[in-house]
Scaffold this active site. Structure first.
Site, PDB file in Angstrom:
ATOM      1  N   GLY A  15       0.847  -1.182   0.000  1.00  0.00           N
ATOM      2  CA  GLY A  15       0.000   0.000   0.000  1.00  0.00           C
ATOM      3  C   GLY A  15       0.881   1.230   0.000  1.00  0.00           C
ATOM      4  N   CYS A  16       0.416   2.295   0.602  1.00  0.00           N
ATOM      5  CA  CYS A  16       1.178   3.542   0.660  1.00  0.00           C
ATOM      6  C   CYS A  16       2.550   3.307   1.297  1.00  0.00           C
ATOM      7  CB  CYS A  16       0.392   4.571   1.466  1.00  0.00           C
ATOM      8  SG  CYS A  16       1.280   6.104   1.734  1.00  0.00           S
ATOM      9  N   PHE A  17       3.590   3.806   0.662  1.00  0.00           N
ATOM     10  CA  PHE A  17       4.940   3.540   1.157  1.00  0.00           C
ATOM     11  C   PHE A  17       5.275   4.269   2.445  1.00  0.00           C
ATOM     12  CE2 PHE A  17       6.493   6.271  -2.699  1.00  0.00           C
ATOM     13  CZ  PHE A  17       5.940   7.433  -2.167  1.00  0.00           C
ATOM     14  N   TRP A  18       4.522   5.297   2.820  1.00  0.00           N
ATOM     15  CA  TRP A  18       4.819   6.020   4.062  1.00  0.00           C
ATOM     16  C   TRP A  18       4.799   5.089   5.264  1.00  0.00           C
ATOM     17  CZ3 TRP A  18       0.646  10.344   3.267  1.00  0.00           C
ATOM     18  CH2 TRP A  18       1.051  11.202   2.242  1.00  0.00           C
TER      19      TRP A  18
END
Length: 171
Positions: A9-12
């Site tokens: 998902g979102c890399f953050w």
């Protein structure tokens, strides 16, 4: 020292989670395995480049064997969701394991096979050799450290105390 690229998902959140895992030496947010060169976040978000938001990891396999790295990934994702994690959807949010060492492929495939009975739906995690990786813009590196109230779909409390280290700096 070993290297692998993971998408969840979102890399953050993937970067922020793995920075806290004992045995991780370096992390970096970026874009993996697309069809274009030198891609930007804006281009990736169109869904036309084929890139996935991913996190490059360097880890000490004596402290954190590959199987444990994969355990952590599966702890923070739903491996049965296609192109979606948390509130994010699109091909750039697919889940994936991108290896650099061919010898890791068999271990990754065996790990996924071992997990199949734990889920009622099919596991859709992409497993491929890393073709290319481009660093995300500086704005995205260590994003949740810079923006503590930023959006994240990952539950950091899933990381057990004995598995924790002080967060490592980006690569």
């Amino acid at each position: 020292m070993k290297k692998i690229v993971l998408a969840g998902g979102c890399f953050w959140g993937v970067e922020a989670y793995f920075k806290r895992v004992r045995g991780i030496l370096a992390t970096k947010s970026g874009y993996a395995n697309g069809i274009t060169e030198e891609v930007t976040y804006k281009e990736v978000c169109t869904g036309k480049t084929g890139h996935v938001e991913a996190c490059f990891l360097e880890y000490d396999e004596k402290i954190l064997p590959l199987r444990m790295v994969l355990n952590h990934l599966f702890r923070i994702i739903d491996p049965t969701l296609l192109n979606k994690q948390g509130g994010d959807s699109g091909t750039q949010y697919r889940t994936g394991i991108y290896y650099m060492d061919l010898e890791d492929r068999e271990a990754i495939e065996q790990y996924i096979e071992d997990q199949r009975n734990s889920y009622s739906n099919p596991i859709v995690v992409e497993v491929e050799k890393l073709d290319k990786f481009y660093d995300a813009e500086e704005f995205h590196q260590e994003y949740l450290e810079k923006n503590p109230s930023g959006y994240c779909h990952i539950n950091f409390s899933l990381l057990k105390d004995k598995e924790r280290q002080e967060p490592v700096r980006k690569k």
